[in-house]
Design a protein around this motif. Structure first.
Motif, mmCIF file in Angstrom:
data_model
loop_
_atom_site.group_PDB
_atom_site.id
_atom_site.type_symbol
_atom_site.label_atom_id
_atom_site.label_comp_id
_atom_site.label_asym_id
_atom_site.label_seq_id
_atom_site.Cartn_x
_atom_site.Cartn_y
_atom_site.Cartn_z
ATOM 1 N N PRO A 179 0.851 -1.316 -0.092
ATOM 2 C CA PRO A 179 0.041 0.065 0.117
ATOM 3 C C PRO A 179 0.663 1.350 0.023
ATOM 4 O O PRO A 179 0.176 2.212 -0.038
ATOM 5 C CB PRO A 179 -0.678 -0.129 1.285
ATOM 6 C CG PRO A 179 0.379 -0.597 2.102
ATOM 7 C CD PRO A 179 0.851 -1.881 1.329
ATOM 8 N N GLU A 180 2.014 0.991 -0.148
ATOM 9 C CA GLU A 180 2.864 2.526 0.085
ATOM 10 C C GLU A 180 2.754 3.055 -1.104
ATOM 11 O O GLU A 180 2.799 4.271 -0.984
ATOM 12 C CB GLU A 180 4.601 1.810 0.254
ATOM 13 C CG GLU A 180 4.883 1.370 1.441
ATOM 14 C CD GLU A 180 4.657 -0.343 1.538
ATOM 15 O OE1 GLU A 180 5.339 -0.794 2.354
ATOM 16 O OE2 GLU A 180 3.813 -0.631 0.717
ATOM 17 N N PHE A 181 2.434 2.299 -2.059
ATOM 18 C CA PHE A 181 2.407 2.963 -3.939
ATOM 19 C C PHE A 181 0.960 2.715 -4.236
ATOM 20 O O PHE A 181 0.810 1.418 -4.463
ATOM 21 C CB PHE A 181 3.514 2.803 -4.511
ATOM 22 C CG PHE A 181 4.893 3.331 -4.088
ATOM 23 C CD1 PHE A 181 5.126 4.532 -4.204
ATOM 24 C CD2 PHE A 181 5.536 2.456 -3.393
ATOM 25 C CE1 PHE A 181 6.377 4.997 -3.807
ATOM 26 C CE2 PHE A 181 6.742 3.085 -2.662
ATOM 27 C CZ PHE A 181 7.070 4.522 -2.926
ATOM 28 N N LYS A 182 -0.137 3.334 -4.054
ATOM 29 C CA LYS A 182 -1.448 2.899 -4.573
ATOM 30 C C LYS A 182 -1.352 3.214 -6.259
ATOM 31 O O LYS A 182 -0.684 3.775 -6.744
ATOM 32 C CB LYS A 182 -2.410 3.879 -3.901
ATOM 33 C CG LYS A 182 -2.522 3.831 -2.564
ATOM 34 C CD LYS A 182 -3.470 2.511 -2.322
ATOM 35 C CE LYS A 182 -3.673 2.426 -0.666
ATOM 36 N NZ LYS A 182 -4.480 1.384 -0.299
ATOM 37 N N PHE A 183 -2.536 2.715 -6.856
ATOM 38 C CA PHE A 183 -2.811 2.634 -8.016
ATOM 39 C C PHE A 183 -2.957 4.363 -8.250
ATOM 40 O O PHE A 183 -3.322 4.953 -7.798
ATOM 41 C CB PHE A 183 -4.294 1.958 -8.239
ATOM 42 C CG PHE A 183 -4.844 2.366 -9.812
ATOM 43 C CD1 PHE A 183 -4.308 1.609 -10.701
ATOM 44 C CD2 PHE A 183 -5.722 3.430 -10.062
ATOM 45 C CE1 PHE A 183 -4.967 1.391 -11.815
ATOM 46 C CE2 PHE A 183 -6.017 3.659 -11.098
ATOM 47 C CZ PHE A 183 -5.785 2.555 -12.404
ATOM 48 N N PRO A 184 -2.356 4.531 -9.619
ATOM 49 C CA PRO A 184 -1.933 3.865 -10.718
ATOM 50 C C PRO A 184 -0.238 3.678 -10.888
ATOM 51 O O PRO A 184 0.374 3.518 -11.895
ATOM 52 C CB PRO A 184 -2.608 4.785 -11.935
ATOM 53 C CG PRO A 184 -2.276 6.057 -11.513
ATOM 54 C CD PRO A 184 -2.435 5.895 -10.026
ATOM 55 N N THR A 185 0.374 3.894 -9.715
ATOM 56 C CA THR A 185 1.849 3.651 -9.461
ATOM 57 C C THR A 185 2.566 2.690 -10.140
ATOM 58 O O THR A 185 3.433 2.963 -11.225
ATOM 59 C CB THR A 185 2.189 3.910 -8.121
ATOM 60 O OG1 THR A 185 1.910 4.977 -7.444
ATOM 61 C CG2 THR A 185 3.650 4.038 -8.080
ATOM 62 N N LEU B 104 -5.816 -0.703 -4.438
ATOM 63 C CA LEU B 104 -6.984 0.692 -5.119
ATOM 64 C C LEU B 104 -7.003 1.528 -4.174
ATOM 65 O O LEU B 104 -7.423 1.641 -2.794
ATOM 66 C CB LEU B 104 -7.894 -0.234 -5.617
ATOM 67 C CG LEU B 104 -7.961 -1.281 -6.630
ATOM 68 C CD1 LEU B 104 -9.214 -1.963 -6.841
ATOM 69 C CD2 LEU B 104 -7.262 -0.478 -7.868
ATOM 70 N N ARG B 105 -7.545 2.680 -4.506
ATOM 71 C CA ARG B 105 -7.784 3.986 -3.785
ATOM 72 C C ARG B 105 -9.145 4.007 -3.522
ATOM 73 O O ARG B 105 -9.532 4.501 -2.362
ATOM 74 C CB ARG B 105 -7.536 5.264 -4.666
ATOM 75 C CG ARG B 105 -5.939 5.254 -4.802
ATOM 76 C CD ARG B 105 -5.671 6.639 -5.731
ATOM 77 N NE ARG B 105 -6.256 6.132 -7.096
ATOM 78 C CZ ARG B 105 -6.137 6.920 -8.252
ATOM 79 N NH1 ARG B 105 -5.414 8.055 -8.194
ATOM 80 N NH2 ARG B 105 -6.725 6.838 -9.371
ATOM 81 N N ASP B 106 -10.089 3.374 -4.468
ATOM 82 C CA ASP B 106 -11.525 3.647 -4.279
ATOM 83 C C ASP B 106 -12.042 2.670 -5.495
ATOM 84 O O ASP B 106 -11.505 2.209 -6.098
ATOM 85 C CB ASP B 106 -11.984 4.993 -4.522
ATOM 86 C CG ASP B 106 -11.493 5.796 -5.721
ATOM 87 O OD1 ASP B 106 -11.469 5.053 -6.698
ATOM 88 O OD2 ASP B 106 -11.112 6.938 -5.826
ATOM 89 N N GLU B 107 -13.462 2.563 -5.026
ATOM 90 C CA GLU B 107 -14.006 1.840 -6.145
ATOM 91 C C GLU B 107 -13.997 2.052 -7.654
ATOM 92 O O GLU B 107 -14.056 1.118 -8.628
ATOM 93 C CB GLU B 107 -15.425 1.610 -5.609
ATOM 94 C CG GLU B 107 -15.901 0.761 -4.560
ATOM 95 C CD GLU B 107 -15.535 -0.677 -4.750
ATOM 96 O OE1 GLU B 107 -16.101 -1.408 -5.765
ATOM 97 O OE2 GLU B 107 -14.839 -1.384 -4.118
ATOM 98 N N ASP C 118 -11.065 1.150 -13.914
ATOM 99 C CA ASP C 118 -10.346 1.619 -14.617
ATOM 100 C C ASP C 118 -9.569 0.667 -15.428
ATOM 101 O O ASP C 118 -9.141 -0.241 -15.041
ATOM 102 C CB ASP C 118 -9.229 2.526 -13.892
ATOM 103 C CG ASP C 118 -8.325 3.354 -14.688
ATOM 104 O OD1 ASP C 118 -7.565 2.964 -15.660
ATOM 105 O OD2 ASP C 118 -8.243 4.689 -14.422
ATOM 106 N N TRP C 119 -9.483 0.913 -17.056
ATOM 107 C CA TRP C 119 -8.812 -0.231 -17.684
ATOM 108 C C TRP C 119 -7.512 -0.504 -17.502
ATOM 109 O O TRP C 119 -6.968 -1.469 -17.644
ATOM 110 C CB TRP C 119 -9.148 0.227 -19.316
ATOM 111 C CG TRP C 119 -8.221 1.636 -19.568
ATOM 112 C CD1 TRP C 119 -8.396 2.771 -19.729
ATOM 113 C CD2 TRP C 119 -6.751 1.429 -20.083
ATOM 114 N NE1 TRP C 119 -7.635 3.507 -19.919
ATOM 115 C CE2 TRP C 119 -6.412 2.770 -20.481
ATOM 116 C CE3 TRP C 119 -5.872 0.251 -20.108
ATOM 117 C CZ2 TRP C 119 -5.122 3.202 -20.710
ATOM 118 C CZ3 TRP C 119 -4.454 0.816 -20.706
ATOM 119 C CH2 TRP C 119 -4.197 1.979 -21.049
#
Length: 332
Positions: free
Chosen positions: A127-133, A228-231, A236-237
């Motif tokens: 979780p240190e680097f969330k989507f879309p990292t 993921l940050r949220d639903e 997101d593709w």
């Protein structure tokens, strides 16, 4: 087909170890603990890395000014100094675990058998680097490879992308991104091994194999909650390539699936999506196998067979720089 007997024995041992507290449930660990557990299991389940002619540590610059680690595996050169084709590889682990070391055996096996170079990328983890990292890191790695291939003795006109599980997700995303971004090298092939492609856990294979077959639905949802940050990110593709509006013109694909895997159905769905868009695609479903079987060389011979099949497909794609159209099929 029933679960492979050697895998059934493995899962029985896992169940006993979990029930007696000797083996932790991954989604009940901290991410740091889960990473150690994943790498330790890789050492126990897989064969040692194969010897290759060259192993080199790399650093890849990313768009936010950071550097990420990567590792180059290359066989002894074939021919008189010819530049090597290269597979840009992304490891599994739900965007949360996995490492260069956990996939060294798989990468060296592909490098030796194809033969080709493999650049294995340590994209940043949640979780240190969330989507879309992780998606950005994959795109930046492909751009970096295009700029630096020649200096590494690699052929930027013969690049494939590939990975397993979350790494397969990133590879499918990257094939789509490269189609639309002229500055990126255009992959000639994509190898998607039991990739997460739909972003949900509601398919028939999820319902049938979501408990007791190594990768449980609870663990999948834990991985997604880390990344993921949220639903909205689920749709997101770049996380769920099945949701991309248009799949026309992406690189030809080999899709490797495990029969007893929650992610099996979304792999077949993605193959149909590619085929409907006119993209050459081959599906290979391994009967009786579970998620991550490619890294179980100490347990099942199918791991070696699948690695050989991947190497053969890559060799053909690299030879022509454009894979010959092949029919979509389901293989048991």
């Amino acid at each position: 087909m029933p679960l492979h007997p050697d895998l059934e024995a493995l899962l029985d041992m896992v169940e006993i170890a979990t029930a007696t507290g000797k083996r932790p449930v991954i989604h009940q660990l901290t991410p740091a603990q889960a990473r150690r557990e994943f790498d330790d299991a890789s050492t126990a389940l897989d064969l040692p890395p194969e010897p290759v002619g060259r192993v080199e540590a790399l650093r890849i610059a990313t768009r936010d000014g950071s550097d990420i680690d990567a590792r180059l595996y290359a066989p002894d050169r074939q021919g008189d100094g010819d530049a090597l084709p290269v597979l840009l590889h992304f490891h599994s682990g739900g965007f949360t675990v996995g490492s260069l070391d956990s996939h060294a055996s798989l990468c060296t096996a592909i490098a030796a058998a194809t033969p080709c170079a493999v650049v294995s990328v340590a994209y940043r983890l949640a979780p240190e680097f969330k989507f879309p990292t992780a998606a950005y890191d994959a795109i930046d790695a492909l751009a970096w490879l295009g700029r630096h291939a020649a200096s590494l003795g690699l052929d930027a006109s013969r690049v494939a992308v590939g990975g397993d599980s979350a790494g397969g997700t990133l590879s499918a995303m990257l094939a789509l991104a490269a189609r639309d971004e002229p500055a990126l090298p255009r992959p000639c092939f994509q190898v998607l091994c039991y990739a997460g492609l739909g972003g949900t856990t509601d398919t028939a294979s999820h319902r049938q194999y979501g408990e007791g077959y190594l990768l449980d639905t609870d663990t999948i949802e834990w991985f997604y909650s880390q990344y993921l940050r949220d639903e909205a990110d689920r749709r997101d593709w770049r996380f769920a390539p099945l949701r991309a509006e248009d799949h026309r013109g992406v690189a030809p694909a080999l899709i490797v699936l495990a029969e007893c895997d929650p992610l099996c159905d979304e792999g077949h769905a993605y193959a149909r999506k590619l085929a409907d868009a006119g993209v050459p695609v081959v599906v290979r479903e391994y009967a009786g196998m579970v998620h991550e079987f490619l890294r179980m060389g100490n347990i099942v011979a199918d791991a070696g067979e699948a690695r050989a099949e991947i190497a053969g497909a890559l060799a053909r794609a690299f030879q022509t720089r454009d894979a010959t159209a092949v029919p979509l099929h389901r293989a048991a």
